[in-house]
Design an enzyme around this catalytic site. Structure first.
Site, short mmCIF file in Angstrom:
data_model
loop_
_atom_site.label_atom_id
_atom_site.label_comp_id
_atom_site.label_asym_id
_atom_site.label_seq_id
_atom_site.Cartn_x
_atom_site.Cartn_y
_atom_site.Cartn_z
N LYS A 176 -136.07 15.05 -1.68
CA LYS A 176 -135.23 14.32 -0.71
C LYS A 176 -135.16 15.73 0.63
CE LYS A 176 -132.92 12.64 -3.23
NZ LYS A 176 -131.77 11.48 -3.53
N ASP A 208 -128.19 8.99 -9.68
CA ASP A 208 -126.91 8.01 -9.09
C ASP A 208 -127.56 6.50 -9.67
OD1 ASP A 208 -129.05 8.53 -7.77
OD2 ASP A 208 -129.43 8.09 -6.00
MG MG Z 1 -127.11 7.70 -2.47
#
Ligand code: MG
Ligand code: ADP
Length: 465
Positions: A165, A200
């Protein structure tokens, strides 16, 4: 007329190459189940890493005390504190703060990044009010949500496998991320212990389960994409430790790195991948998630500008600029339902720098947004379907019993804000499941579930037992 024909040819080509008929989605889901099994066996060539989270018990509701959480993994990072009141009082109070990460820190040194984070955390701790209670003589404890692939060595330690990312920091791969955070906290003079390191997705699963006991999987659709789910510990051949008493283990699939020749990979995807920070990696993520959808649309519009003069005789220079079209802007254009597509026109003016676009050009642009969003949403639905298949929640049991209520917690800015994306995902999942099974399966927004989830896991793994 010639231009129109050329535009139509490009659009037809895009429609064909990005198509995701249901039969294809089913075969993609099957391929994903095969990769999940390979990952669970520890096959080093498996494209799904199926990381063991060391979370063998999800929150029960009994957790109590003051806990902190820190969420790092995208453009923003969040800090949170929560006062948990046990089964009766649940979440007594919570506060959070969000700080955006200066882009230069995403590609700098890990010391700079962690110092920045620890400083923001220390500042946040300083604002702790009287309605939060830390028992005398105790150290503050933190759940650290770190949304990158980590090889965990325990619930509170693990080494970074790779950045994704848009993050690319030298020397951090292979390092213990908890160690790095802890040293940065020390440098800030912050006395706090990391008792849980969670992805996450695992945090969202924990937070989701706290809110709804039937949550079995969690999916993130934000800057990137990933999923976690509850697996039977005895279905994980690579697990060599003692079988956990619960019989379960949460697995972080790292599904963003899924790759298969069944995926509808177009020339636009290939070019974007080639020019990315991580060529050849995160192929599924690059077709689905918020970091990339707008960029795919930009590349298709650029092709239309070159081949069919979509924006006039000259190709708008701004359109040549990678990542100039962000997914939130794509979403705003896609959702424009005004008769003259006024919002879309204004966006094109803002972003691409072309003032007077014809209605036809606007329709074409919206159509491209639609094709790209639909492909992403349908592929994400296929991923969810594959997890449900893996745990046998994809169809009514053959013994005639009822399929138990099955909840998938979803979070991330893409899912939360891009309505046409989320509704397409949900419709596709229903289609894949069929009428009967889909009546037992619920996709549920778990808004910022990962923060509270990390705090809950910090609580259940507290050094004070
Ligand atoms: Mg996040
Ligand atoms: P992260 O994934 O970085 O942890 P979020 O879950 O908040 O953070 O997701 C942020 C991402 O969600 C953004 O990078 C963007 O791609 C996407 N996003 C945010 N708002 C919108 C929107 N209105 N429409 C479409 N996508 C959005």
């Amino acid at each position: 007329v010639e231009r129109k024909k050329r535009a139509a040819a490009v659009i037809e080509d895009v429609e064909r190459n990005l198509a995701t008929p249901t039969a294809l989605l089913r075969s993609i889901a099957d391929a994903m189940v095969v990769e999940m099994e390979r990952g669970l066996r520890g096959d080093i060539h498996a494209c799904l890493k199926m990381l063991i989270s060391y979370v063998d018990n999800l929150p029960t509701g009994d957790e109590h005390g003051l806990f902190y959480a820190l969420d790092l993994g995208g453009t923003n990072f969040r800090v949170l504190r929560v006062q948990l009141g046990g089964r009766e009082k649940r979440v007594v109070k919570q506060q959070y703060d969000e700080v955006s990460i200066p882009p230069h820190l995403m590609v700098g040194t890990s010391m700079e990044l962690f110092d920045f984070i620890a400083a923001a955390l220390a500042k946040f701790v300083d604002t702790e009010g009287d309605d939060f209670h830390l028992p005398e003589g105790r150290q503050r404890e933190l759940g650290f949500t770190f949304s990158f692939p980590v090889h965990q060595t325990s619930i509170s330690s693990g080494t970074l496998i790779k950045w994704t990312k848009g993050f690319s920091i030298n020397g951090a791969v292979g390092e213990d991320v908890v160690g790095e955070l802890s040293r940065a906290m020390e440098r800030q003079g912050l006395d706090m212990k990391v008792t849980a390191l969670v992805n996450d997705t695992v945090g969202t699963l924990a937070g989701g389960r706290y809110m709804d006991n039937d949550v079995v999987a969690a999916v993130i659709l934000g800057t990137g994409t990933n999923a976690a789910y509850v697996e039977h510990a005895n279905a994980i051949p690579k697990w060599t430790g003692l079988l956990p008493r619960s019989g379960n283990m949460v697995i972080n699939t790292e599904w963003g790195s899924f790759k298969s020749d069944k995926l509808p990979l177009s020339e636009y995807d290939k070019a974007m991948d080639f020019e990315s920070l991580n060529p050849g990696e995160q192929i599924y993520e690059k077709m689905i998630s918020g970091m990339y959808l707008g960029e795919i649309v930009r590349r298709i519009l650029l092709k239309l500008a070159h081949d069919a003069s979509l924006f006039g005789d000259v190709v708008p220079p701004k359109l040549e600029q990678p990542f100039i079209l962000r997914t939130p802007d794509m979403s705003a254009m896609h959702h424009d339902s005004s008769h003259d597509l006024k919002i879309l026109g204004a966006k094109l003016k803002d972003i691409v720098g072309v003032a007077d676009t014809s209605l036809e050009v606007r329709y074409i642009t919206r159509h491209i947004c639609d094709i790209v969003a639909e492909r992403g949403a349908r592929l994400a639905a296929a991923g969810i379907y594959s997890i449900l298949k893996k745990i046998g929640r994809d169809k009514v049991p053959s013994d005639g019993s009822k399929l138990p209520r099955t909840v998938v917690a979803l979070d991330g800015g893409l899912y939360e804000h891009y309505k046409k994306f989320s509704s397409c995902l949900e419709a596709t999942l229903q289609d894949l499941l069929g009428e009967e099974a889909s009546s037992s399966v619920v996709a549920k927004l778990a808004n910022d579930g990962s923060g509270i989830g990390a705090a809950l896991l910090a609580a259940s793994h507290s050094q004070y037992g």
